[in-house]
Design a protein around this motif. Structure first.
Motif, PDB file in Angstrom:
ATOM      1  N   LYS A 118      23.569 -26.947   0.911  1.00 56.93           N
ATOM      2  CA  LYS A 118      23.427 -26.396  -0.417  1.00 56.93           C
ATOM      3  C   LYS A 118      24.428 -27.066  -1.369  1.00 56.93           C
ATOM      4  O   LYS A 118      25.593 -27.238  -1.055  1.00 56.93           O
ATOM      5  CB  LYS A 118      23.665 -24.892  -0.379  1.00 56.93           C
ATOM      6  CG  LYS A 118      23.387 -24.209  -1.703  1.00 56.93           C
ATOM      7  CD  LYS A 118      23.571 -22.710  -1.583  1.00 56.93           C
ATOM      8  CE  LYS A 118      23.283 -22.020  -2.912  1.00 56.93           C
ATOM      9  NZ  LYS A 118      23.432 -20.553  -2.829  1.00 56.93           N
ATOM     10  N   GLY A 119      23.956 -27.432  -2.549  1.00 54.95           N
ATOM     11  CA  GLY A 119      24.810 -28.088  -3.531  1.00 54.95           C
ATOM     12  C   GLY A 119      24.928 -29.585  -3.356  1.00 54.95           C
ATOM     13  O   GLY A 119      25.697 -30.230  -4.089  1.00 54.95           O
ATOM     14  N   SER A 120      24.171 -30.169  -2.423  1.00 52.97           N
ATOM     15  CA  SER A 120      24.241 -31.620  -2.209  1.00 52.97           C
ATOM     16  C   SER A 120      23.180 -32.372  -3.000  1.00 52.97           C
ATOM     17  O   SER A 120      23.267 -33.590  -3.158  1.00 52.97           O
ATOM     18  CB  SER A 120      24.092 -31.945  -0.725  1.00 52.97           C
ATOM     19  OG  SER A 120      22.834 -31.491  -0.229  1.00 52.97           O
ATOM     20  N   ALA A 121      22.157 -31.671  -3.511  1.00 55.03           N
ATOM     21  CA  ALA A 121      21.115 -32.326  -4.297  1.00 55.03           C
ATOM     22  C   ALA A 121      21.664 -32.718  -5.663  1.00 55.03           C
ATOM     23  O   ALA A 121      22.657 -32.161  -6.147  1.00 55.03           O
ATOM     24  CB  ALA A 121      19.917 -31.399  -4.453  1.00 55.03           C
ATOM     25  N   ILE A 122      21.004 -33.667  -6.291  1.00 55.50           N
ATOM     26  CA  ILE A 122      21.440 -34.128  -7.616  1.00 55.50           C
ATOM     27  C   ILE A 122      21.295 -33.002  -8.641  1.00 55.50           C
ATOM     28  O   ILE A 122      20.581 -32.014  -8.419  1.00 55.50           O
ATOM     29  CB  ILE A 122      20.638 -35.360  -8.065  1.00 55.50           C
ATOM     30  CG1 ILE A 122      19.160 -34.982  -8.272  1.00 55.50           C
ATOM     31  CG2 ILE A 122      20.793 -36.504  -7.095  1.00 55.50           C
ATOM     32  CD1 ILE A 122      18.373 -36.008  -9.038  1.00 55.50           C
ATOM     33  N   GLU A 123      21.950 -33.179  -9.781  1.00 53.69           N
ATOM     34  CA  GLU A 123      21.890 -32.210 -10.871  1.00 53.69           C
ATOM     35  C   GLU A 123      21.643 -32.931 -12.189  1.00 53.69           C
ATOM     36  O   GLU A 123      21.863 -34.140 -12.311  1.00 53.69           O
ATOM     37  CB  GLU A 123      23.197 -31.413 -10.951  1.00 53.69           C
ATOM     38  CG  GLU A 123      23.533 -30.647  -9.680  1.00 53.69           C
ATOM     39  CD  GLU A 123      24.895 -29.974  -9.761  1.00 53.69           C
ATOM     40  OE1 GLU A 123      25.606 -30.198 -10.768  1.00 53.69           O
ATOM     41  OE2 GLU A 123      25.246 -29.230  -8.834  1.00 53.69           O
ATOM     42  N   GLY A 142      25.446 -34.190  -6.665  1.00 55.89           N
ATOM     43  CA  GLY A 142      25.606 -32.781  -6.341  1.00 55.89           C
ATOM     44  C   GLY A 142      27.076 -32.406  -6.221  1.00 55.89           C
ATOM     45  O   GLY A 142      27.902 -33.191  -5.738  1.00 55.89           O
ATOM     46  N   ARG A 143      27.415 -31.225  -6.671  1.00 61.67           N
ATOM     47  CA  ARG A 143      28.822 -30.813  -6.689  1.00 61.67           C
ATOM     48  C   ARG A 143      29.417 -30.701  -5.289  1.00 61.67           C
ATOM     49  O   ARG A 143      30.619 -30.857  -5.118  1.00 61.67           O
ATOM     50  CB  ARG A 143      28.944 -29.476  -7.416  1.00 61.67           C
ATOM     51  CG  ARG A 143      28.250 -28.303  -6.736  1.00 61.67           C
ATOM     52  CD  ARG A 143      28.164 -27.100  -7.629  1.00 61.67           C
ATOM     53  NE  ARG A 143      27.248 -27.357  -8.747  1.00 61.67           N
ATOM     54  CZ  ARG A 143      27.034 -26.460  -9.706  1.00 61.67           C
ATOM     55  NH1 ARG A 143      27.674 -25.294  -9.684  1.00 61.67           N
ATOM     56  NH2 ARG A 143      26.179 -26.735 -10.671  1.00 61.67           N
ATOM     57  N   ALA A 145      28.190 -32.632  -2.682  1.00 58.68           N
ATOM     58  CA  ALA A 145      27.745 -33.808  -1.931  1.00 58.68           C
ATOM     59  C   ALA A 145      28.943 -34.574  -1.380  1.00 58.68           C
ATOM     60  O   ALA A 145      29.946 -34.744  -2.091  1.00 58.68           O
ATOM     61  CB  ALA A 145      26.917 -34.724  -2.821  1.00 58.68           C
ATOM     62  N   TYR A 151      21.914 -41.825  -3.252  1.00 61.33           N
ATOM     63  CA  TYR A 151      20.653 -41.216  -3.676  1.00 61.33           C
ATOM     64  C   TYR A 151      19.592 -42.278  -3.891  1.00 61.33           C
ATOM     65  O   TYR A 151      19.891 -43.421  -4.255  1.00 61.33           O
ATOM     66  CB  TYR A 151      20.863 -40.420  -4.972  1.00 61.33           C
ATOM     67  CG  TYR A 151      21.772 -39.221  -4.814  1.00 61.33           C
ATOM     68  CD1 TYR A 151      21.327 -38.067  -4.175  1.00 61.33           C
ATOM     69  CD2 TYR A 151      23.067 -39.242  -5.302  1.00 61.33           C
ATOM     70  CE1 TYR A 151      22.150 -36.962  -4.030  1.00 61.33           C
ATOM     71  CE2 TYR A 151      23.909 -38.139  -5.167  1.00 61.33           C
ATOM     72  CZ  TYR A 151      23.437 -37.005  -4.522  1.00 61.33           C
ATOM     73  OH  TYR A 151      24.261 -35.925  -4.374  1.00 61.33           O
ATOM     74  N   TYR A 208      15.658 -33.356  -4.478  1.00 64.16           N
ATOM     75  CA  TYR A 208      15.404 -32.753  -5.787  1.00 64.16           C
ATOM     76  C   TYR A 208      14.101 -33.339  -6.302  1.00 64.16           C
ATOM     77  O   TYR A 208      13.860 -34.548  -6.205  1.00 64.16           O
ATOM     78  CB  TYR A 208      16.540 -33.070  -6.771  1.00 64.16           C
ATOM     79  CG  TYR A 208      16.292 -32.567  -8.173  1.00 64.16           C
ATOM     80  CD1 TYR A 208      16.719 -31.313  -8.565  1.00 64.16           C
ATOM     81  CD2 TYR A 208      15.619 -33.354  -9.106  1.00 64.16           C
ATOM     82  CE1 TYR A 208      16.492 -30.831  -9.848  1.00 64.16           C
ATOM     83  CE2 TYR A 208      15.381 -32.889 -10.395  1.00 64.16           C
ATOM     84  CZ  TYR A 208      15.827 -31.631 -10.759  1.00 64.16           C
ATOM     85  OH  TYR A 208      15.582 -31.166 -12.027  1.00 64.16           O
TER      86      TYR A 208
END
Length: 403
Positions: A118-123, A142-143, A145, A151, A208
């Motif tokens: 959780k939180g590893s995907a791009i934003e 991701g915060r 990652a 990516y 994502y």
């Protein structure tokens, strides 16, 4: 031969990775032979398919994802979620198939759960189309990652296209992919699909995905061929322009225009006219000041069609009108007077320093003697002569001295 086999293997591996980035959890797996089984989702085409061991008369599909829900009819044991029924899956989704028969109804439900930390995907994923056919997509890591996370972006421009990876990545100072540049982009269908997954040696990275209507992210070019023609007799000006160039339609009645007219030469832009024209590509400016010079620029936005309704770029400013006549004449006369003064001054200075001055201005000769050139007579001698003349009785010999 080996190179071709390697390319085929790599392509198949990428497709396998792209289609298996989610886990399925179905509620009917405990049944020995469920009437509906093998639910399969193709995320690139948003197609849900299955196998049925019973002849049902009707199938219906249900999806809940991204706070949206939809129900559609199935054909040939396949549901295609198209148009407004396209939902991103990175936050998870629930799919179910309901089969209806004369005497019974059966439902099979599966949950789509993303893999990875959780939180590893791009934003903050976003894209913009500019200059008609160029597109940039950017994102942030991701915060949560890991530092070694890399990516990869895949996209599908239309349902009929194949998914392709980004060809030109935008990298940060550490070499991590933080965006992608696209060339020769054509807006085909209304919606394009983007998916960014990641890889790391520390943990599995979540994907994502996002659906974007490309025309909504197109930054419109400015209107072209802006011209102004003024008529002093009618005291008006006709402003004309052409619609901005876009790649996916060729219709004139899809735009509105904002026209801004200002005075030229002001330090602060003084807007004297601003107005909006819908579907029209001309405007008549009445009763303008003939002694002023103006600047006009125009921008466009979409309306009624699949065109971005945000205002695009301003066109280059076009000048029209005349400068103030009095101020212009005074300025010209001042320049001419100063120029004449300097020309005269330097001409006199030059001539005095050279022999041209004597040639140009010779000395004026003295006037001639009115007495036909006879020599002047000494007054003393003249007095002696006069005395000799007046003495009549005396015989005096007077000697005259003549010069």
């Amino acid at each position: 031969m080996l190179a071709c086999l390697g390319l085929i293997f790599m392509t198949q591996w990428l497709l396998l990775v792209a289609q298996t980035y989610v886990d399925w959890q179905c509620t009917d797996l405990e049944m020995p032979e469920p009437p509906i089984r093998n639910l399969t989702l193709n995320p690139w085409k948003m197609e849900l398919s299955w196998i049925s061991s019973t002849n049902f008369t009707e199938y219906e599909c249900f999806v809940a994802a991204d706070n949206e829900k939809a129900i559609i009819k199935a054909e040939d044991m396949t549901c295609i979620f198209d148009g407004n029924l396209l939902f991103p899956l990175h936050n998870g989704a629930i799919f179910s198939v309901t089969a209806v028969n004369i005497n019974s109804t059966y439902s099979s439900t599966c949950s789509c759960i993303p893999r990875g930390m959780k939180g590893s995907a791009i934003e903050n994923f976003s894209c913009v189309i500019y200059n008609v056919s160029l597109m940039n997509c950017t994102w942030q890591a991701g915060r949560n990652a890991p530092e070694d996370t890399q990516y990869f972006l895949y996209w599908k421009n239309s349902r009929d296209d194949n998914e392709t990876e980004c060809e030109l990545y935008i990298k940060d100072e550490n070499g991590r992919h933080m965006g992608c540049r696209f060339q020769n982009v054509m807006i085909k269908d209304k919606t394009a699909y983007f998916m960014v997954n990641g890889s790391s040696n520390v943990s599995q990275i979540r994907f994502y995905d996002k659906y974007i209507e490309l025309y909504t992210v197109e930054k419109l070019m400015p209107p072209s061929d802006v011209t102004v023609k003024c008529d002093k007799n009618r005291n008006d000006c006709i402003i004309q322009w052409q619609r901005p160039q876009i790649s996916h339609l060729d219709k004139d009645k899809c735009f509105k225009y904002e026209v801004k007219i200002t005075y030229k030469g002001n330090s602060a832009e003084e807007v004297i006219h601003t107005f909006t024209k819908e579907n029209e590509r001309s405007h008549v400016l009445q009763s303008y000041n003939m002694g002023k010079k103006y600047l006009v620029k125009i921008r466009a936005a979409g309306q009624y069609c699949s065109v971005n309704n945000a205002w695009g770029e301003w066109s280059a400013a076009v000048e029209f009108g005349n400068e103030d006549i009095f101020s212009s004449s005074a300025w010209i006369l001042s320049v001419v007077a100063v120029a004449i003064f300097f020309v005269a001054f330097f001409t006199v200075l030059f001539c005095k320093r050279t022999h041209y001055w004597k040639t140009a201005f010779p000395k004026v000769p003295k006037p001639k003697n009115p007495f036909n050139g006879q020599p002047d007579i000494n007054p003393e001698l003249m007095e002696c002569k006069m005395q000799s003349i007046t003495s009549e009785n005396e015989q005096i010999l007077v000697a005259e001295l003549v010069k």
